[in-house]
Every structure is written in structure tokens, then in C-alpha cells.
Design a protein around this motif. Structure first.
Motif, PDB file in Angstrom:
ATOM      1  N   LEU A 158       0.679  -1.267  -0.018  1.00  0.00           N
ATOM      2  CA  LEU A 158      -0.072  -0.013  -0.170  1.00  0.00           C
ATOM      3  C   LEU A 158       0.927   1.202   0.148  1.00  0.00           C
ATOM      4  CD1 LEU A 158      -3.277  -1.071   2.476  1.00  0.00           C
ATOM      5  CD2 LEU A 158      -2.977  -1.166  -0.096  1.00  0.00           C
ATOM      6  N   THR A 159       1.743   0.886   0.779  1.00  0.00           N
ATOM      7  CA  THR A 159       3.109   2.379   0.938  1.00  0.00           C
ATOM      8  C   THR A 159       3.573   2.571  -0.943  1.00  0.00           C
ATOM      9  OG1 THR A 159       3.741   2.356   3.268  1.00  0.00           O
ATOM     10  CG2 THR A 159       5.329   3.416   1.174  1.00  0.00           C
ATOM     11  N   GLU A 160       3.478   1.539  -0.918  1.00  0.00           N
ATOM     12  CA  GLU A 160       4.032   1.558  -2.530  1.00  0.00           C
ATOM     13  C   GLU A 160       2.807   1.620  -3.749  1.00  0.00           C
ATOM     14  OE1 GLU A 160       5.940  -0.788  -7.094  1.00  0.00           O
ATOM     15  OE2 GLU A 160       5.485  -1.975  -4.808  1.00  0.00           O
ATOM     16  N   PHE A 161       1.751   1.327  -3.746  1.00  0.00           N
ATOM     17  CA  PHE A 161       0.494   2.179  -4.422  1.00  0.00           C
ATOM     18  C   PHE A 161       0.254   3.797  -4.102  1.00  0.00           C
ATOM     19  CE2 PHE A 161      -3.887   3.290  -4.243  1.00  0.00           C
ATOM     20  CZ  PHE A 161      -4.624   2.964  -5.551  1.00  0.00           C
ATOM     21  N   PHE A 162       0.416   4.161  -3.096  1.00  0.00           N
ATOM     22  CA  PHE A 162       0.120   5.563  -2.330  1.00  0.00           C
ATOM     23  C   PHE A 162       1.090   6.507  -3.498  1.00  0.00           C
ATOM     24  CE2 PHE A 162      -2.044   3.704   1.294  1.00  0.00           C
ATOM     25  CZ  PHE A 162      -3.594   4.274   0.478  1.00  0.00           C
ATOM     26  N   GLY A 163       2.512   5.991  -2.414  1.00  0.00           N
ATOM     27  CA  GLY A 163       3.535   6.624  -4.160  1.00  0.00           C
ATOM     28  C   GLY A 163       3.518   6.805  -4.890  1.00  0.00           C
ATOM     29  N   ARG A 164       2.986   5.669  -6.066  1.00  0.00           N
ATOM     30  CA  ARG A 164       2.414   6.051  -7.422  1.00  0.00           C
ATOM     31  C   ARG A 164       1.582   6.922  -7.819  1.00  0.00           C
ATOM     32  NH1 ARG A 164       4.278   0.014 -10.784  1.00  0.00           N
ATOM     33  NH2 ARG A 164       5.915  -0.207  -9.253  1.00  0.00           N
ATOM     34  N   TRP A 165       0.607   6.518  -6.855  1.00  0.00           N
ATOM     35  CA  TRP A 165      -0.498   7.238  -7.030  1.00  0.00           C
ATOM     36  C   TRP A 165      -0.330   8.943  -7.008  1.00  0.00           C
ATOM     37  CZ3 TRP A 165      -5.931   6.763  -8.051  1.00  0.00           C
ATOM     38  CH2 TRP A 165      -6.850   7.911  -7.943  1.00  0.00           C
ATOM     39  N   ARG A 166       0.344   8.938  -6.450  1.00  0.00           N
ATOM     40  CA  ARG A 166       0.917  10.862  -6.007  1.00  0.00           C
ATOM     41  C   ARG A 166       1.585  11.050  -7.105  1.00  0.00           C
ATOM     42  NH1 ARG A 166       2.239  14.269  -1.588  1.00  0.00           N
ATOM     43  NH2 ARG A 166       1.235  12.304  -0.498  1.00  0.00           N
ATOM     44  N   VAL A 167       2.478  10.124  -7.896  1.00  0.00           N
ATOM     45  CA  VAL A 167       3.168  10.081  -9.645  1.00  0.00           C
ATOM     46  C   VAL A 167       2.117  11.043 -10.354  1.00  0.00           C
ATOM     47  CG1 VAL A 167       4.664   9.483 -11.179  1.00  0.00           C
ATOM     48  CG2 VAL A 167       5.287   9.354  -8.756  1.00  0.00           C
ATOM     49  N   LEU A 168       0.788   9.683 -10.259  1.00  0.00           N
ATOM     50  CA  LEU A 168       0.245   9.903 -11.130  1.00  0.00           C
ATOM     51  C   LEU A 168      -1.141  11.875 -11.102  1.00  0.00           C
ATOM     52  CD1 LEU A 168      -0.802   6.287 -12.285  1.00  0.00           C
ATOM     53  CD2 LEU A 168      -0.139   7.334 -13.386  1.00  0.00           C
ATOM     54  N   CYS A 169      -0.934  11.215 -10.137  1.00  0.00           N
ATOM     55  CA  CYS A 169      -2.492  11.984  -9.943  1.00  0.00           C
ATOM     56  C   CYS A 169      -1.670  12.934  -8.410  1.00  0.00           C
ATOM     57  CB  CYS A 169      -3.458  11.322  -9.292  1.00  0.00           C
ATOM     58  SG  CYS A 169      -5.334  12.538  -9.126  1.00  0.00           S
ATOM     59  N   PRO A 170      -0.995  14.079  -9.408  1.00  0.00           N
ATOM     60  CA  PRO A 170      -0.020  14.478  -7.065  1.00  0.00           C
ATOM     61  C   PRO A 170      -1.036  15.621  -6.985  1.00  0.00           C
ATOM     62  CG  PRO A 170       0.539  15.335  -9.594  1.00  0.00           C
ATOM     63  CD  PRO A 170      -0.699  14.298  -9.862  1.00  0.00           C
ATOM     64  N   ASP A 171      -2.368  16.092  -7.230  1.00  0.00           N
ATOM     65  CA  ASP A 171      -3.603  17.155  -7.095  1.00  0.00           C
ATOM     66  C   ASP A 171      -4.290  16.231  -5.858  1.00  0.00           C
ATOM     67  OD1 ASP A 171      -3.427  16.097  -9.246  1.00  0.00           O
ATOM     68  OD2 ASP A 171      -5.909  17.464  -9.245  1.00  0.00           O
TER      69      ASP A 171
END
Length: 270
Positions: A115-128
Motif C-alpha cells: 500500500l505504501t508503494e501504491f500511494f507513492g505511485r498514485w501521487r506521481v500519477l495524480c499529484p493534486d
């Protein structure tokens, strides 16, 4: 260009976020839909509020760690209207560890490290629109959705409402119920009064808190112990009992471990 709704329709001052594909208000409240690589996820706004966390001593199947406390959540937050579906997980992570496959079935067998990795990748794809796990208090607040009964559906549940291990073994005064033996699609069963689907059963949902004992103090925006060995998991899974699906039921898991009914529901907001 997305038009910002009038103040009072949408709670955050900066609503909507640039990634918002659609937003509005319906019978359940305020919602917005975010799209990542054409995969959409709807989030529901949970307004600030106060509620009684835990269960009364008279509640059937009550655990000793369900001490009632008056909780104030001073900040609102967005919460996904479903557990994270496999389609969303796959588009962010490029993998799918789940045993029961289907784009609109919940992702499962995910660890806290995943989940930590998921949230990190999400932040790159959807930083806002950054995401996180809900706190345990946020989880129960949204699960109850203003109710005080063991389940958001009332005193009891059945398998038309919740995907769980039904039957007389767990509800001795209820008739035998169908046991599906696997997960179902994230919107296959009814939502609660705030428009959130399957807060009980289907997959266990991870929270951000370390697991620890609770006391009866009144708390504001609790986030759990500062450290620990296990993380809080809530909601019960398809292979669990009715008692384990109650709004107040608490369980815990190894942050590095996985099991076939362990999923999550992302939250957004500070």
C-alpha cells in the motif's frame, strides 16, 4: 475547464481538484470522481463530526478492545465509495495479486508495504489528489454513517446485504444463509446511508493506525499509538463471521503479511 461549484455545495475551499472528472450531490451526499488512465474511482465527502466509537457492553460478539469513546473528527475527508477494485490497483501498480479475479472485484492479498508503494505511485500519477489509508476513527465514523447499531443495516445482517460467512454457526437465532466462498464485485451489494459500499464483509480493510488498546477518554482526531507491531484492520471479510463484520469490530495484521481477504479503501484529504 471545470467550473467550481458555489460555496456550500462542496466543502473544501479548493474543490474540485484538477483531476476531477465529475462531481455533484445526490441523496447520499457530495461526491467526486477521479480518473487515472481512464479508470475511474468515486469518492464521497465525509463531513467533520462527532460520534461514539466502539460498542456497548450489551452488543453481541463484542470484543474487550471495543471500549466506547466520544470521538470528534475536526476535519472532513474524502473516502472511496468502494474498496479499491482490481482495475484501479492494476492501472497504478501494473500487477494484480488477488486470487479471485475481476476488474470490479476488490484487490486483496496486499500488504501495508504494498500500500505504501501504491500511494507513492498514485501521487506521481495524480499529484493534486494524494491518497492515504483512513485512520481507524475515520473508518468507523464512515462505516456507521450516523448509525449506532452493530451494523449500518441494523441489529443483524444477511447475505443479501453483506458478503460474509453466513449461517447458524455465527447467528444462532438467524436461519442458515448462503456462503459464497469468494469476494463479489465492489458494488454488488447495498451501500450504507452515506453511499459507501460494502463497509461490512467482502474484504478486510486496512487502517493507518498501529493496533493498541483503547481507553474511554474523549479524543479529537485520534490516529492511534505512535508505534507498534501490528496494524489495525477493520470490516471483516467474505470468509469471516457476522460478528467480525460489525462496525466496532477490531482486528490486526502484520504490516508485511497478506491474506486472501485483505484489501483497503483509500482516503483523500489532510
Amino acid at each position: 475547464m471545470t467550473q467550481i461549484p458555489p460555496r456550500g455545495i462542496a466543502p473544501p475551499d479548493d474543490f474540485p481538484y484538477p483531476s476531477t472528472q465529475a462531481y455533484g450531490r445526490d441523496a447520499y451526499g457530495i461526491w467526486q470522481t477521479i480518473a487515472v488512465k481512464d479508470v475511474e474511482q468515486t469518492f464521497r465527502w465525509c463531513s467533520p463530526g462527532r460520534f461514539t466509537m466502539g460498542s456497548p457492553a450489551t452488543e453481541r460478539h463484542r470484543g474487550e478492545d471495543e471500549v466506547q469513546r466520544e470521538i470528534t473528527l475536526s476535519r472532513g475527508f474524502w473516502l472511496a465509495d468502494t474498496a479499491c477494485p482490481q482495475a484501479l490497483w492494476s492501472v497504478v501498480m501494473g500487477t494484480n495479486p488477488t486470487g479471485f479475479r475481476g476488474d470490479q472485484f476488490p484487490v486483496a492479498s496486499v500488504s501495508y508495504d504494498d500500500l505504501t508503494e501504491f500511494f507513492g505511485r498514485w501521487r506521481v500519477l495524480c499529484p493534486d489528489f494524494p491518497l492515504r489509508l483512513p485512520t481507524e476513527a475515520e473508518w468507523e465514523y464512515a462505516c456507521r454513517a450516523g448509525t449506532t447499531t452493530p451494523f449500518s443495516f441494523g441489529e443483524t445482517i444477511n447475505t443479501e446485504q453483506v458478503n460474509f460467512y453466513g449461517g447458524a454457526r455465527y447467528l444462532p437465532d438467524e436461519p442458515d444463509q448462503e456462503y459464497r466462498g469468494e469476494t463479489v464485485a465492489v458494488k454488488a451489494l447495498p451501500c450504507n446511508p452515506w453511499g459507501l459500499y460494502q463497509r461490512h464483509g467482502n474484504v478486510d480493510e486496512c487502517c493507518s493506525d498501529w493496533y493498541g488498546s483503547n481507553d474511554d477518554q474523549e479524543l479529537i482526531d485520534p490516529s492511534g499509538p505512535p508505534e507498534g507491531g501490528l496494524r489495525v484492520v477493520r470490516g471483516g471479510g467474505f470468509d469471516g463471521s457476522a460478528g467480525g463484520c460489525r462496525s466496532a469490530y477490531r482486528s490486526a495484521g502484520d504490516p508485511g503479511g497478506t491474506w486472501r481477504s485483505q484489501g483497503f479503501r483509500p482516503a483523500g484529504g489532510s
